[in-house]
Design a protein around this motif. Sequence first.
Motif, PDB file in Angstrom:
ATOM      1  N   GLU A  17      -3.176 -43.201 -28.564  1.00  0.00           N
ATOM      2  CA  GLU A  17      -2.070 -43.502 -27.164  1.00  0.00           C
ATOM      3  C   GLU A  17      -2.048 -44.849 -26.624  1.00  0.00           C
ATOM      4  O   GLU A  17      -0.876 -45.794 -25.957  1.00  0.00           O
ATOM      5  N   HIS A  60      -3.086 -32.132 -27.115  1.00  0.00           N
ATOM      6  CA  HIS A  60      -2.428 -33.240 -28.081  1.00  0.00           C
ATOM      7  C   HIS A  60      -1.021 -32.813 -28.397  1.00  0.00           C
ATOM      8  O   HIS A  60      -0.150 -33.641 -29.432  1.00  0.00           O
ATOM      9  N   LEU A 110       1.466 -35.632 -28.099  1.00  0.00           N
ATOM     10  CA  LEU A 110       0.957 -37.134 -28.744  1.00  0.00           C
ATOM     11  C   LEU A 110       1.083 -36.489 -30.116  1.00  0.00           C
ATOM     12  O   LEU A 110       1.364 -37.983 -30.793  1.00  0.00           O
TER      13      LEU A 110
END
Length: 381
Positions: free
Chosen positions: A159, A184, A187
Amino acid sequence: MSGQTELRDWLVALRTPGIGATGLRERLAAANGRIGDVVAQLRRQAATLEAGARAWLEQPDEARLAADLAWLAEPNHRLLCCTEPDFPPQLEAIPQPPVALFVAGDASLLLHPQVAIVGARSASSSGKTNARAFARQLALAGFVVTSGLADGIDGAAHEATLEAGKATVAVIGTGPDLVYPRKHRELSALVAAQGALVSEFPPGTAARADHFPRRNRLIAGLSLGTLVIEAGLQSGSLITARLAGEQGREVFALPGSIHNPLARGCHRLIRDGARLVESASEVVETLGCAARALGAELALRLEQTPTASAGSAGKASGGWREDPDYRRLLEVLGHDPLALDELALRTGQSAAELSSMLLMLELEGWVEGLAGGRYQRLPEG
Protein backbone atom coordinates in the motif's frame (compact mmCIF):
# COMPACT_ATOMS: atom_id res chain seq x y z
CA MET A 1 5.78 -16.76 -27.13
CA SER A 2 5.38 -17.51 -30.83
CA GLY A 3 1.73 -18.58 -30.94
CA GLN A 4 -1.34 -20.21 -29.44
CA THR A 5 -0.10 -23.73 -30.15
CA GLU A 6 3.10 -23.14 -28.19
CA LEU A 7 1.18 -21.45 -25.38
CA ARG A 8 -1.24 -24.38 -25.21
CA ASP A 9 1.68 -26.81 -25.07
CA TRP A 10 3.10 -24.88 -22.11
CA LEU A 11 -0.23 -25.05 -20.30
CA VAL A 12 -0.57 -28.78 -20.95
CA ALA A 13 2.95 -29.37 -19.62
CA LEU A 14 2.50 -27.16 -16.56
CA ARG A 15 -0.73 -28.90 -15.62
CA THR A 16 0.62 -32.43 -16.06
CA PRO A 17 0.54 -34.02 -12.56
CA GLY A 18 3.78 -35.25 -11.07
CA ILE A 19 6.20 -33.52 -13.47
CA GLY A 20 6.98 -30.28 -11.65
CA ALA A 21 9.32 -27.43 -12.51
CA THR A 22 12.50 -29.47 -12.13
CA GLY A 23 11.22 -32.26 -14.38
CA LEU A 24 10.07 -29.80 -17.04
CA ARG A 25 13.39 -27.96 -16.98
CA GLU A 26 15.27 -31.23 -17.49
CA ARG A 27 13.05 -32.14 -20.42
CA LEU A 28 13.33 -28.65 -21.92
CA ALA A 29 17.13 -28.84 -21.74
CA ALA A 30 17.07 -32.15 -23.61
CA ALA A 31 14.67 -30.71 -26.19
CA ASN A 32 16.67 -27.48 -26.73
CA GLY A 33 13.86 -25.45 -25.19
CA ARG A 34 11.11 -26.68 -27.53
CA ILE A 35 8.02 -27.18 -25.40
CA GLY A 36 6.15 -28.92 -28.21
CA ASP A 37 8.81 -31.62 -28.26
CA VAL A 38 8.52 -31.95 -24.47
CA VAL A 39 4.75 -32.52 -24.64
CA ALA A 40 5.18 -35.02 -27.48
CA GLN A 41 7.76 -36.90 -25.42
CA LEU A 42 5.50 -36.91 -22.35
CA ARG A 43 2.72 -38.44 -24.43
CA ARG A 44 5.06 -41.11 -25.78
CA GLN A 45 6.16 -41.93 -22.23
CA ALA A 46 2.66 -41.71 -20.72
CA ALA A 47 2.62 -45.39 -19.82
CA THR A 48 5.58 -44.83 -17.46
CA LEU A 49 3.97 -41.87 -15.68
CA GLU A 50 1.57 -41.80 -12.76
CA ALA A 51 -2.11 -42.40 -13.43
CA GLY A 52 -3.10 -38.73 -13.14
CA ALA A 53 -0.47 -37.70 -15.68
CA ARG A 54 -1.52 -40.44 -18.10
CA ALA A 55 -5.16 -39.42 -17.88
CA TRP A 56 -4.36 -35.73 -18.38
CA LEU A 57 -2.06 -36.29 -21.36
CA GLU A 58 -4.50 -38.66 -23.03
CA GLN A 59 -7.47 -36.35 -22.54
CA PRO A 60 -6.66 -32.86 -21.24
CA ASP A 61 -9.47 -30.82 -19.70
CA GLU A 62 -10.25 -28.58 -22.67
CA ALA A 63 -12.50 -26.31 -20.62
CA ARG A 64 -9.65 -25.71 -18.16
CA LEU A 65 -7.18 -24.99 -20.95
CA ALA A 66 -9.68 -22.64 -22.62
CA ALA A 67 -10.07 -20.77 -19.33
CA ASP A 68 -6.28 -20.51 -19.00
CA LEU A 69 -5.98 -19.15 -22.53
CA ALA A 70 -8.81 -16.70 -21.90
CA TRP A 71 -7.02 -15.38 -18.81
CA LEU A 72 -3.78 -15.00 -20.76
CA ALA A 73 -5.59 -13.20 -23.58
CA GLU A 74 -6.58 -10.36 -21.26
CA PRO A 75 -4.50 -7.16 -21.41
CA ASN A 76 -1.22 -7.22 -19.45
CA HIS A 77 -1.52 -10.93 -18.66
CA ARG A 78 1.39 -13.16 -19.57
CA LEU A 79 2.97 -16.56 -19.12
CA LEU A 80 6.67 -15.79 -18.64
CA CYS A 81 8.68 -18.92 -19.41
CA CYS A 82 12.26 -19.79 -18.48
CA THR A 83 13.11 -20.18 -22.18
CA GLU A 84 12.40 -16.49 -22.82
CA PRO A 85 15.21 -13.91 -22.67
CA ASP A 86 13.41 -11.64 -20.19
CA PHE A 87 12.84 -14.37 -17.61
CA PRO A 88 14.31 -13.00 -14.34
CA PRO A 89 17.98 -14.07 -14.27
CA GLN A 90 18.10 -13.93 -10.47
CA LEU A 91 15.64 -16.84 -10.30
CA GLU A 92 18.00 -19.07 -12.25
CA ALA A 93 20.39 -19.01 -9.28
CA ILE A 94 17.97 -20.38 -6.67
CA PRO A 95 17.36 -24.02 -5.73
CA GLN A 96 14.41 -25.50 -7.64
CA PRO A 97 13.85 -22.48 -9.89
CA PRO A 98 10.39 -22.07 -11.42
CA VAL A 99 9.89 -23.08 -15.02
CA ALA A 100 7.25 -20.41 -15.74
CA LEU A 101 5.41 -17.57 -14.05
CA PHE A 102 1.90 -16.23 -14.57
CA VAL A 103 2.09 -12.44 -14.48
CA ALA A 104 -0.65 -9.82 -14.31
CA GLY A 105 0.82 -6.37 -14.86
CA ASP A 106 4.27 -5.26 -15.95
CA ALA A 107 6.48 -8.34 -16.28
CA SER A 108 9.55 -6.18 -16.99
CA LEU A 109 9.54 -5.10 -13.32
CA LEU A 110 10.88 -8.55 -12.44
CA LEU A 111 14.15 -7.50 -14.07
CA HIS A 112 14.55 -4.46 -11.84
CA PRO A 113 16.39 -4.40 -8.49
CA GLN A 114 13.93 -5.55 -5.85
CA VAL A 115 13.81 -5.53 -2.05
CA ALA A 116 11.46 -7.88 -0.22
CA ILE A 117 9.60 -6.59 2.84
CA VAL A 118 7.92 -9.34 4.84
CA GLY A 119 6.62 -9.87 8.37
CA ALA A 120 3.80 -10.89 10.64
CA ARG A 121 0.23 -11.09 9.43
CA SER A 122 -0.92 -10.00 12.90
CA ALA A 123 1.46 -7.05 12.91
CA SER A 124 1.17 -4.27 15.45
CA SER A 125 0.30 -0.73 14.47
CA SER A 126 3.93 0.33 14.93
CA GLY A 127 5.10 -2.62 12.81
CA LYS A 128 2.83 -1.62 9.95
CA THR A 129 3.94 2.00 10.32
CA ASN A 130 7.56 0.88 10.03
CA ALA A 131 6.74 -1.28 7.01
CA ARG A 132 5.08 1.66 5.29
CA ALA A 133 8.00 4.00 6.02
CA PHE A 134 10.65 1.56 4.81
CA ALA A 135 8.64 0.62 1.71
CA ARG A 136 8.13 4.25 0.73
CA GLN A 137 11.78 5.18 1.20
CA LEU A 138 13.10 2.12 -0.61
CA ALA A 139 10.70 2.72 -3.50
CA LEU A 140 11.75 6.36 -3.76
CA ALA A 141 15.38 5.21 -3.79
CA GLY A 142 14.66 3.23 -6.96
CA PHE A 143 13.95 -0.28 -5.70
CA VAL A 144 10.87 -2.28 -6.58
CA VAL A 145 9.25 -3.38 -3.32
CA THR A 146 8.31 -7.07 -3.38
CA SER A 147 6.12 -8.94 -0.91
CA GLY A 148 3.44 -11.63 -0.65
CA LEU A 149 0.11 -9.72 -0.50
CA ALA A 150 -0.58 -11.20 2.94
CA ASP A 151 -2.30 -9.31 5.73
CA GLY A 152 -0.19 -7.19 8.06
CA ILE A 153 3.35 -6.22 7.03
CA ASP A 154 3.00 -7.40 3.41
CA GLY A 155 -0.14 -5.40 2.78
CA ALA A 156 1.27 -2.28 4.45
CA ALA A 157 4.42 -2.44 2.28
CA HIS A 158 2.41 -2.79 -0.95
CA GLU A 159 0.00 0.00 0.00
CA ALA A 160 2.73 2.49 0.92
CA THR A 161 4.62 1.82 -2.30
CA LEU A 162 1.51 2.36 -4.40
CA GLU A 163 0.65 5.54 -2.48
CA ALA A 164 4.13 6.82 -3.30
CA GLY A 165 3.36 6.28 -6.98
CA LYS A 166 5.95 3.52 -7.34
CA ALA A 167 5.92 -0.06 -8.56
CA THR A 168 5.43 -3.08 -6.33
CA VAL A 169 5.50 -6.82 -7.03
CA ALA A 170 3.24 -9.26 -5.19
CA VAL A 171 4.12 -12.96 -5.35
CA ILE A 172 1.04 -14.97 -4.42
CA GLY A 173 0.28 -18.52 -3.33
CA THR A 174 -2.84 -18.97 -5.47
CA GLY A 175 -3.54 -18.84 -9.16
CA PRO A 176 -3.16 -15.34 -10.64
CA ASP A 177 -6.94 -14.97 -10.95
CA LEU A 178 -7.65 -15.50 -7.24
CA VAL A 179 -7.03 -13.25 -4.24
CA TYR A 180 -5.94 -14.43 -0.81
CA PRO A 181 -6.85 -13.03 1.63
CA ARG A 182 -10.10 -11.89 0.05
CA LYS A 183 -9.92 -8.55 1.86
CA HIS A 184 -7.03 -7.63 -0.46
CA ARG A 185 -9.11 -7.81 -3.64
CA GLU A 186 -8.86 -4.07 -4.22
CA LEU A 187 -5.16 -4.02 -3.29
CA SER A 188 -4.53 -6.91 -5.69
CA ALA A 189 -6.12 -4.96 -8.55
CA LEU A 190 -4.01 -1.89 -7.74
CA VAL A 191 -0.81 -3.96 -7.66
CA ALA A 192 -1.62 -5.44 -11.09
CA ALA A 193 -2.36 -1.96 -12.47
CA GLN A 194 0.75 -0.24 -11.08
CA GLY A 195 3.14 -3.15 -10.65
CA ALA A 196 2.90 -6.90 -11.11
CA LEU A 197 1.12 -9.88 -9.58
CA VAL A 198 3.19 -13.05 -9.95
CA SER A 199 2.24 -16.68 -9.42
CA GLU A 200 3.85 -20.02 -10.13
CA PHE A 201 0.38 -21.60 -10.05
CA PRO A 202 -2.06 -21.76 -12.99
CA PRO A 203 -5.37 -19.88 -12.95
CA GLY A 204 -7.99 -21.37 -10.66
CA THR A 205 -5.46 -22.76 -8.15
CA ALA A 206 -6.82 -22.26 -4.62
CA ALA A 207 -4.72 -21.37 -1.59
CA ARG A 208 -3.05 -24.30 0.19
CA ALA A 209 -0.66 -24.33 3.12
CA ASP A 210 2.19 -25.88 1.10
CA HIS A 211 1.91 -23.18 -1.58
CA PHE A 212 3.21 -20.44 0.68
CA PRO A 213 6.73 -21.77 1.33
CA ARG A 214 7.01 -22.17 -2.46
CA ARG A 215 5.84 -18.58 -2.87
CA ASN A 216 8.36 -17.45 -0.23
CA ARG A 217 11.31 -18.89 -2.15
CA LEU A 218 10.29 -16.75 -5.14
CA ILE A 219 9.98 -13.61 -3.01
CA ALA A 220 13.48 -14.21 -1.67
CA GLY A 221 14.83 -15.25 -5.06
CA LEU A 222 13.56 -12.21 -6.95
CA SER A 223 14.95 -9.80 -4.37
CA LEU A 224 18.49 -8.59 -3.76
CA GLY A 225 17.69 -8.52 -0.06
CA THR A 226 14.88 -9.39 2.35
CA LEU A 227 13.82 -7.09 5.19
CA VAL A 228 11.86 -8.68 8.05
CA ILE A 229 9.67 -6.35 10.12
CA GLU A 230 8.02 -8.11 13.07
CA ALA A 231 7.99 -11.89 13.10
CA GLY A 232 7.18 -14.45 15.75
CA LEU A 233 9.41 -17.47 16.23
CA GLN A 234 7.08 -19.60 14.07
CA SER A 235 6.52 -16.94 11.39
CA GLY A 236 6.57 -17.84 7.72
CA SER A 237 8.67 -14.71 7.25
CA LEU A 238 11.55 -16.55 8.88
CA ILE A 239 11.27 -19.13 6.09
CA THR A 240 11.61 -16.33 3.53
CA ALA A 241 14.63 -14.96 5.41
CA ARG A 242 16.24 -18.40 5.65
CA LEU A 243 15.72 -18.99 1.94
CA ALA A 244 17.19 -15.57 1.15
CA GLY A 245 20.29 -16.41 3.20
CA GLU A 246 20.63 -19.81 1.53
CA GLN A 247 20.37 -18.10 -1.85
CA GLY A 248 23.24 -15.78 -0.94
CA ARG A 249 21.03 -12.70 -0.62
CA GLU A 250 21.17 -10.09 2.11
CA VAL A 251 18.86 -10.46 5.12
CA PHE A 252 17.87 -7.42 7.18
CA ALA A 253 15.88 -7.35 10.40
CA LEU A 254 14.29 -4.54 12.37
CA PRO A 255 14.84 -4.85 16.14
CA GLY A 256 12.01 -4.33 18.61
CA SER A 257 11.08 -4.42 22.26
CA ILE A 258 12.14 -7.48 24.22
CA HIS A 259 8.57 -7.53 25.55
CA ASN A 260 7.04 -7.82 22.07
CA PRO A 261 6.62 -11.48 20.97
CA LEU A 262 6.60 -10.28 17.36
CA ALA A 263 10.16 -9.01 17.78
CA ARG A 264 11.57 -12.39 18.76
CA GLY A 265 11.85 -13.68 15.21
CA CYS A 266 13.79 -10.57 14.16
CA HIS A 267 16.07 -10.86 17.19
CA ARG A 268 16.78 -14.48 16.31
CA LEU A 269 17.66 -13.46 12.76
CA ILE A 270 20.04 -10.80 14.07
CA ARG A 271 21.71 -13.32 16.40
CA ASP A 272 22.07 -15.64 13.40
CA GLY A 273 23.81 -13.00 11.29
CA ALA A 274 21.11 -10.82 9.72
CA ARG A 275 21.92 -7.12 9.44
CA LEU A 276 20.27 -5.00 12.12
CA VAL A 277 18.85 -1.92 10.39
CA GLU A 278 17.18 1.19 11.71
CA SER A 279 16.72 3.13 8.46
CA ALA A 280 16.03 2.46 4.81
CA SER A 281 19.28 4.21 3.84
CA GLU A 282 21.21 1.34 5.44
CA VAL A 283 19.43 -1.11 3.15
CA VAL A 284 20.03 1.09 0.10
CA GLU A 285 23.76 1.42 0.81
CA THR A 286 24.17 -2.31 1.38
CA LEU A 287 22.39 -3.29 -1.84
CA GLY A 288 23.86 -0.64 -4.14
CA CYS A 289 26.58 -2.87 -5.60
CA ALA A 290 24.22 -5.80 -6.06
CA ALA A 291 21.74 -3.56 -7.87
CA ARG A 292 24.44 -2.40 -10.27
CA ALA A 293 25.55 -6.00 -10.87
CA LEU A 294 21.97 -6.97 -11.72
CA GLY A 295 21.82 -3.98 -14.05
CA ALA A 296 24.95 -5.18 -15.81
CA GLU A 297 23.42 -8.61 -16.37
CA LEU A 298 20.22 -7.01 -17.63
CA ALA A 299 22.19 -4.80 -20.03
CA LEU A 300 24.02 -7.83 -21.40
CA ARG A 301 20.75 -9.64 -21.98
CA LEU A 302 19.25 -6.63 -23.73
CA GLU A 303 22.27 -6.28 -25.99
CA GLN A 304 22.12 -9.95 -26.92
CA THR A 305 18.34 -10.03 -27.41
CA PRO A 306 17.14 -6.51 -28.31
CA THR A 307 13.70 -7.72 -29.32
CA ALA A 308 13.09 -8.90 -25.77
CA SER A 309 13.61 -5.50 -24.18
CA ALA A 310 10.69 -3.60 -22.74
CA GLY A 311 10.11 0.14 -22.55
CA SER A 312 13.08 2.47 -22.18
CA ALA A 313 15.33 -0.34 -20.95
CA GLY A 314 16.13 -1.38 -24.50
CA LYS A 315 16.93 2.05 -25.88
CA ALA A 316 20.51 2.20 -24.66
CA SER A 317 21.51 -1.01 -26.43
CA GLY A 318 21.63 0.87 -29.71
CA GLY A 319 21.59 4.52 -30.73
CA TRP A 320 20.56 5.92 -27.38
CA ARG A 321 22.49 9.15 -27.95
CA GLU A 322 19.82 10.20 -30.44
CA ASP A 323 17.00 9.27 -28.06
CA PRO A 324 15.28 12.41 -26.68
CA ASP A 325 14.46 10.69 -23.37
CA TYR A 326 18.14 10.01 -22.70
CA ARG A 327 19.18 13.52 -23.77
CA ARG A 328 16.57 14.98 -21.44
CA LEU A 329 17.71 12.77 -18.55
CA LEU A 330 21.36 13.80 -18.95
CA GLU A 331 20.38 17.45 -19.26
CA VAL A 332 18.32 17.29 -16.06
CA LEU A 333 20.94 15.30 -14.18
CA GLY A 334 23.83 17.66 -14.79
CA HIS A 335 26.81 17.04 -12.50
CA ASP A 336 25.06 17.41 -9.12
CA PRO A 337 23.78 14.25 -7.36
CA LEU A 338 20.01 13.77 -7.55
CA ALA A 339 17.71 11.11 -6.10
CA LEU A 340 15.53 9.00 -8.36
CA ASP A 341 12.29 10.60 -7.21
CA GLU A 342 13.65 14.06 -8.04
CA LEU A 343 14.71 12.84 -11.49
CA ALA A 344 11.25 11.38 -12.02
CA LEU A 345 9.69 14.71 -11.04
CA ARG A 346 11.93 16.70 -13.38
CA THR A 347 11.74 14.37 -16.39
CA GLY A 348 8.14 13.22 -16.07
CA GLN A 349 9.22 9.58 -16.50
CA SER A 350 8.45 6.69 -14.20
CA ALA A 351 10.94 5.37 -11.67
CA ALA A 352 10.98 2.00 -13.48
CA GLU A 353 11.93 3.63 -16.81
CA LEU A 354 14.56 5.83 -15.18
CA SER A 355 16.10 2.93 -13.25
CA SER A 356 16.72 1.02 -16.47
CA MET A 357 18.06 4.09 -18.29
CA LEU A 358 20.38 5.02 -15.42
CA LEU A 359 21.76 1.49 -15.21
CA MET A 360 22.55 1.60 -18.93
CA LEU A 361 24.18 5.02 -18.68
CA GLU A 362 26.23 3.86 -15.71
CA LEU A 363 27.53 0.91 -17.67
CA GLU A 364 28.43 3.25 -20.54
CA GLY A 365 30.39 5.46 -18.14
CA TRP A 366 28.10 8.48 -18.30
CA VAL A 367 26.50 8.23 -14.85
CA GLU A 368 27.66 7.18 -11.39
CA GLY A 369 25.39 5.60 -8.78
CA LEU A 370 25.97 6.95 -5.29
CA ALA A 371 24.98 5.90 -1.78
CA GLY A 372 21.44 6.76 -0.77
CA GLY A 373 19.96 5.98 -4.19
CA ARG A 374 21.39 9.13 -5.82
CA TYR A 375 22.97 9.55 -9.25
CA GLN A 376 25.31 12.06 -10.80
CA ARG A 377 26.62 12.66 -14.31
CA LEU A 378 30.32 11.96 -14.70
CA PRO A 379 32.55 14.81 -15.96
CA GLU A 380 33.33 13.07 -19.23
CA GLY A 381 29.64 12.33 -19.81
